[in-house]
Design a protein around this motif. Sequence first.
Motif, PDB file in Angstrom:
ATOM      1  N   GLY A  44      -0.697   0.980  -1.330  1.00 21.83           N
ATOM      2  CA  GLY A  44       0.287   0.226  -2.111  1.00 21.83           C
ATOM      3  C   GLY A  44       1.186  -0.596  -1.191  1.00 21.83           C
ATOM      4  N   GLY A  45       2.136  -1.286  -1.779  1.00 21.66           N
ATOM      5  CA  GLY A  45       2.987  -2.191  -0.991  1.00 21.66           C
ATOM      6  C   GLY A  45       3.775  -1.471   0.091  1.00 21.66           C
ATOM      7  N   ILE A  46       4.551  -0.470  -0.294  1.00 18.78           N
ATOM      8  CA  ILE A  46       5.397   0.249   0.665  1.00 18.78           C
ATOM      9  C   ILE A  46       4.540   1.161   1.548  1.00 18.78           C
ATOM     10  N   GLY A  47       3.525   1.798   0.958  1.00 14.78           N
ATOM     11  CA  GLY A  47       2.651   2.707   1.712  1.00 14.78           C
ATOM     12  C   GLY A  47       1.962   2.010   2.872  1.00 14.78           C
ATOM     13  N   GLY A  93      -5.128   7.518  -1.251  1.00 17.06           N
ATOM     14  CA  GLY A  93      -5.035   6.674  -2.449  1.00 17.06           C
ATOM     15  C   GLY A  93      -5.370   7.496  -3.674  1.00 17.06           C
ATOM     16  N   SER A  94      -5.143   6.921  -4.852  1.00 21.50           N
ATOM     17  CA  SER A  94      -5.466   7.684  -6.064  1.00 21.50           C
ATOM     18  C   SER A  94      -6.983   7.748  -6.255  1.00 21.50           C
ATOM     19  N   ARG A  95      -7.675   6.752  -5.718  1.00 20.43           N
ATOM     20  CA  ARG A  95      -9.155   6.788  -5.762  1.00 20.43           C
ATOM     21  C   ARG A  95      -9.707   6.021  -4.565  1.00 20.43           C
ATOM     22  N   ALA A 132     -11.771  -0.277  -3.103  1.00 21.59           N
ATOM     23  CA  ALA A 132     -11.861  -1.308  -2.061  1.00 21.59           C
ATOM     24  C   ALA A 132     -10.534  -1.448  -1.310  1.00 21.59           C
ATOM     25  N   LYS A 133      -9.426  -1.303  -2.039  1.00 15.88           N
ATOM     26  CA  LYS A 133      -8.087  -1.433  -1.419  1.00 15.88           C
ATOM     27  C   LYS A 133      -7.922  -0.437  -0.272  1.00 15.88           C
ATOM     28  N   LEU A 134      -8.371   0.797  -0.525  1.00 13.95           N
ATOM     29  CA  LEU A 134      -8.244   1.863   0.479  1.00 13.95           C
ATOM     30  C   LEU A 134      -9.174   1.587   1.668  1.00 13.95           C
ATOM     31  N   ALA A 146      -7.121  11.236  -4.064  1.00 19.88           N
ATOM     32  CA  ALA A 146      -6.751  12.357  -4.929  1.00 19.88           C
ATOM     33  C   ALA A 146      -5.777  11.880  -5.999  1.00 19.88           C
ATOM     34  N   ASP A 147      -5.961  12.415  -7.192  1.00 20.09           N
ATOM     35  CA  ASP A 147      -4.970  12.187  -8.244  1.00 20.09           C
ATOM     36  C   ASP A 147      -3.854  13.212  -8.025  1.00 20.09           C
ATOM     37  N   LEU A 148      -2.730  12.736  -7.567  1.00 23.14           N
ATOM     38  CA  LEU A 148      -1.653  13.654  -7.164  1.00 23.14           C
ATOM     39  C   LEU A 148      -0.943  14.311  -8.346  1.00 23.14           C
ATOM     40  N   THR A 149      -1.334  13.937  -9.572  1.00 23.58           N
ATOM     41  CA  THR A 149      -0.754  14.638 -10.723  1.00 23.58           C
ATOM     42  C   THR A 149      -1.490  15.958 -10.979  1.00 23.58           C
ATOM     43  N   SER A 179       5.515  11.303   1.549  1.00 22.28           N
ATOM     44  CA  SER A 179       5.159  11.367   0.138  1.00 22.28           C
ATOM     45  C   SER A 179       5.728  10.124  -0.539  1.00 22.28           C
ATOM     46  N   ASN A 180       4.874   9.108  -0.620  1.00 22.43           N
ATOM     47  CA  ASN A 180       5.330   7.795  -1.078  1.00 22.43           C
ATOM     48  C   ASN A 180       4.786   7.414  -2.451  1.00 22.43           C
ATOM     49  N   ALA A 181       3.656   7.993  -2.856  1.00 23.70           N
ATOM     50  CA  ALA A 181       3.054   7.588  -4.132  1.00 23.70           C
ATOM     51  C   ALA A 181       4.038   7.823  -5.271  1.00 23.70           C
ATOM     52  N   ALA A 193      11.606   9.055 -18.104  1.00 21.07           N
ATOM     53  CA  ALA A 193      11.546  10.211 -17.208  1.00 21.07           C
ATOM     54  C   ALA A 193      11.630   9.824 -15.732  1.00 21.07           C
ATOM     55  N   TYR A 194      11.573   8.526 -15.419  1.00 18.97           N
ATOM     56  CA  TYR A 194      11.493   8.106 -14.009  1.00 18.97           C
ATOM     57  C   TYR A 194      12.772   8.468 -13.248  1.00 18.97           C
ATOM     58  N   SER A 195      13.923   8.141 -13.806  1.00 20.86           N
ATOM     59  CA  SER A 195      15.179   8.485 -13.116  1.00 20.86           C
ATOM     60  C   SER A 195      15.352   9.992 -12.964  1.00 20.86           C
ATOM     61  N   ALA A 255      13.044  12.206 -12.772  1.00 15.07           N
ATOM     62  CA  ALA A 255      12.036  12.698 -11.817  1.00 15.07           C
ATOM     63  C   ALA A 255      12.437  12.346 -10.381  1.00 15.07           C
ATOM     64  N   LYS A 256      12.918  11.130 -10.169  1.00 16.63           N
ATOM     65  CA  LYS A 256      13.319  10.747  -8.804  1.00 16.63           C
ATOM     66  C   LYS A 256      14.589  11.511  -8.386  1.00 16.63           C
ATOM     67  N   ALA A 257      15.467  11.794  -9.337  1.00 18.96           N
ATOM     68  CA  ALA A 257      16.648  12.612  -9.019  1.00 18.96           C
ATOM     69  C   ALA A 257      16.195  14.014  -8.599  1.00 18.96           C
ATOM     70  N   MET A 301      15.700  -2.801  -4.819  1.00 18.96           N
ATOM     71  CA  MET A 301      14.700  -3.703  -5.420  1.00 18.96           C
ATOM     72  C   MET A 301      13.800  -4.245  -4.309  1.00 18.96           C
ATOM     73  N   ILE A 302      12.533  -3.871  -4.356  1.00 19.38           N
ATOM     74  CA  ILE A 302      11.582  -4.232  -3.303  1.00 19.38           C
ATOM     75  C   ILE A 302      10.413  -4.995  -3.933  1.00 19.38           C
ATOM     76  N   HIS A 303      10.006  -6.081  -3.288  1.00 19.64           N
ATOM     77  CA  HIS A 303       8.867  -6.864  -3.802  1.00 19.64           C
ATOM     78  C   HIS A 303       7.550  -6.250  -3.300  1.00 19.64           C
ATOM     79  N   THR A 304       6.836  -5.622  -4.210  1.00 18.34           N
ATOM     80  CA  THR A 304       5.537  -4.986  -3.901  1.00 18.34           C
ATOM     81  C   THR A 304       4.582  -5.279  -5.072  1.00 18.34           C
ATOM     82  N   PRO A 305       3.322  -4.867  -4.977  1.00 17.59           N
ATOM     83  CA  PRO A 305       2.412  -5.061  -6.126  1.00 17.59           C
ATOM     84  C   PRO A 305       2.967  -4.453  -7.425  1.00 17.59           C
TER      85      PRO A 305
HETATM   86  N1  LIG Z   1       8.944  -1.472  -5.435  1.00 21.72           N
HETATM   87  C1  LIG Z   1      10.166  -1.076  -5.726  1.00 21.72           C
HETATM   88  O1  LIG Z   1      11.049  -1.898  -6.069  1.00 21.72           O
HETATM   89  C2  LIG Z   1      10.539   0.385  -5.639  1.00 21.72           C
HETATM   90  C3  LIG Z   1      11.890   0.722  -5.853  1.00 21.72           C
HETATM   91  C4  LIG Z   1      12.257   2.053  -5.767  1.00 21.72           C
HETATM   92  C5  LIG Z   1      11.310   3.031  -5.482  1.00 21.72           C
HETATM   93  N2  LIG Z   1      10.008   2.678  -5.304  1.00 21.72           N
HETATM   94  C6  LIG Z   1       9.065   3.772  -4.993  1.00 21.72           C
HETATM   95  O2  LIG Z   1       8.338   3.418  -3.834  1.00 21.72           O
HETATM   96  C7  LIG Z   1       7.057   4.065  -3.852  1.00 21.72           C
HETATM   97  C8  LIG Z   1       5.964   3.051  -3.535  1.00 21.72           C
HETATM   98  O3  LIG Z   1       5.968   2.052  -4.552  1.00 21.72           O
HETATM   99  P1  LIG Z   1       5.367   0.576  -4.356  1.00 21.72           P
HETATM  100  O4  LIG Z   1       6.400  -0.361  -4.817  1.00 21.72           O
HETATM  101  O5  LIG Z   1       4.778   0.411  -3.016  1.00 21.72           O
HETATM  102  O6  LIG Z   1       4.253   0.596  -5.497  1.00 21.72           O
HETATM  103  P2  LIG Z   1       2.672   0.385  -5.461  1.00 21.72           P
HETATM  104  O7  LIG Z   1       2.325  -0.785  -4.612  1.00 21.72           O
HETATM  105  O8  LIG Z   1       2.233   0.387  -6.889  1.00 21.72           O
HETATM  106  O9  LIG Z   1       2.181   1.717  -4.755  1.00 21.72           O
HETATM  107  C9  LIG Z   1       2.244   2.962  -5.407  1.00 21.72           C
HETATM  108  C10 LIG Z   1       1.093   3.801  -4.924  1.00 21.72           C
HETATM  109  O10 LIG Z   1       1.116   5.055  -5.610  1.00 21.72           O
HETATM  110  C11 LIG Z   1      -0.215   5.461  -5.805  1.00 21.72           C
HETATM  111  N3  LIG Z   1      -0.369   6.290  -7.003  1.00 21.72           N
HETATM  112  C12 LIG Z   1       0.028   6.019  -8.268  1.00 21.72           C
HETATM  113  N4  LIG Z   1      -0.352   7.005  -9.096  1.00 21.72           N
HETATM  114  C13 LIG Z   1      -1.011   7.928  -8.336  1.00 21.72           C
HETATM  115  C14 LIG Z   1      -1.646   9.166  -8.612  1.00 21.72           C
HETATM  116  N5  LIG Z   1      -1.680   9.690  -9.852  1.00 21.72           N
HETATM  117  N6  LIG Z   1      -2.231   9.833  -7.591  1.00 21.72           N
HETATM  118  C15 LIG Z   1      -2.227   9.326  -6.338  1.00 21.72           C
HETATM  119  N7  LIG Z   1      -1.619   8.170  -6.009  1.00 21.72           N
HETATM  120  C16 LIG Z   1      -1.019   7.474  -7.005  1.00 21.72           C
HETATM  121  C17 LIG Z   1      -1.026   4.185  -6.007  1.00 21.72           C
HETATM  122  O11 LIG Z   1      -2.301   4.427  -5.460  1.00 21.72           O
HETATM  123  P3  LIG Z   1      -3.578   3.540  -5.890  1.00 21.72           P
HETATM  124  O12 LIG Z   1      -3.235   2.134  -5.551  1.00 21.72           O
HETATM  125  O13 LIG Z   1      -4.679   4.115  -5.071  1.00 21.72           O
HETATM  126  O14 LIG Z   1      -3.737   3.749  -7.374  1.00 21.72           O
HETATM  127  C18 LIG Z   1      -0.247   3.150  -5.213  1.00 21.72           C
HETATM  128  O15 LIG Z   1      -0.868   2.850  -3.991  1.00 21.72           O
HETATM  129  C19 LIG Z   1       6.936   4.716  -5.227  1.00 21.72           C
HETATM  130  O16 LIG Z   1       7.256   6.092  -5.128  1.00 21.72           O
HETATM  131  C20 LIG Z   1       8.004   3.998  -6.061  1.00 21.72           C
HETATM  132  O17 LIG Z   1       8.477   4.813  -7.112  1.00 21.72           O
HETATM  133  C21 LIG Z   1       9.593   1.370  -5.375  1.00 21.72           C
END
Ligand SMILES: NC(=O)c1ccc[n+]([C@@H]2O[C@H](COP(=O)([O-])OP(=O)(O)OC[C@H]3O[C@@H](n4cnc5c(N)ncnc54)[C@H](OP(=O)(O)O)[C@@H]3O)[C@@H](O)[C@H]2O)c1
Length: 268
Positions: free
Chosen positions: A16-19, A43-45, A48-50, A69-72, A96-98, A160-162, A164-166, A193-197
């Motif tokens: 993902g973007g931050i990962g 990755g979750s699967r 090609a991205k991985l 792995a599906d981390l849920t 632990s970034n997912a 549930a997001y807030s 869960a993150k709390a 606020m971060i620009h990612t996918p």
């Molecule tokens: N972007 C923001 O503005 C922002 C702000 C605050 C916090 N965050 C936090 O930053 C972290 C990274 O976010 P991001 O912006 O980089 O988003 P992202 O590009 O969508 O990346 C999130 C990653 O989480 C993985 N993921 C999702 N569901 C999953 C599952 N069930 N099992 C395993 N992996 C799973 C995805 O893997 P796959 O691609 O393989 O599916 C994806 O690579 C997240 O925890 C997000 O909550 C982001």
Amino acid sequence: MSVGADYTTLVTGAAGGIGRAICHAMIDASLVANRSPAIVAVGSRADAKLAVLQEELETRGAKVFALAADLTSVKAVRSLMERALECTGGLDCVVSNAGRSSAARLAQMSAEQWDDCFALNARATWLLAKEAYESLARRKGNIVAVASMSGLYPHPGYGAYSPAKAALIMLCRQLAQEWAPSGIRVNAVSPGMIHTPLTDVVYQDADVRAKREAMVPLSRIGRPEDIARAVVFLAGPDASYITGENLRVDGGLCDGLLSMIPGRTASR
Ligand SMILES: NC(=O)c1ccc[n+]([C@@H]2O[C@H](COP(=O)([O-])OP(=O)(O)OC[C@H]3O[C@@H](n4cnc5c(N)ncnc54)[C@H](OP(=O)(O)O)[C@@H]3O)[C@@H](O)[C@H]2O)c1
């Protein structure tokens, strides 16, 4: 079988973007310290991205294991960690970034949506940490979780997001206390606020982007590298006396509330 790497980091949500930025920043830090890096990119699967990420990181000289792995799923996290420990011989750091936010109002959302959100954004970090405990204790390693400003303030419409993150931020504090005697540090980073996918669709709209930038005291939307540098700091030796901390990386956004009140003497 051990890879013989000097420093091994497991990163979830690696493609993902931050990962992805975290993987690169961990490699940068290892190379600067003259250590050979190994990355377990999760990755979750296995898509090609991985595979592209694996190739990209290997080109930089890192030993890379791409695992899916599906981390849920409790079972999937356990077998992921078994495989990660088996192929690396041990971990120095778990990032632990997912995570995922899903739009849902509390009045309408189902119990399944709530559980799914907590499973990924809070429980997965505990399960990863638990499985890595012995290895981290042996190596005096550490954990960094990527939380969110949404774990510090309610985020209407994201049910549930807030919560869960709390919970994740408190989990890190709790782990830090329980595991400090074992020499394991545990910290969190809370992005603003971060620009990612994940958020790209929002920033496609120039008007929304400009309005968001105007809210940030440092006048810009964050980049994945901003978060990655904070993660590397908390994981590294410069943070050796820091544990249980949550580092906000938000350009000053969360503290900017009072300067947005009309009619007051504005500081910006
Ligand atoms: N972007 C923001 O503005 C922002 C702000 C605050 C916090 N965050 C936090 O930053 C972290 C990274 O976010 P991001 O912006 O980089 O988003 P992202 O590009 O969508 O990346 C999130 C990653 O989480 C993985 N993921 C999702 N569901 C999953 C599952 N069930 N099992 C395993 N992996 C799973 C995805 O893997 P796959 O691609 O393989 O599916 C994806 O690579 C997240 O925890 C997000 O909550 C982001």
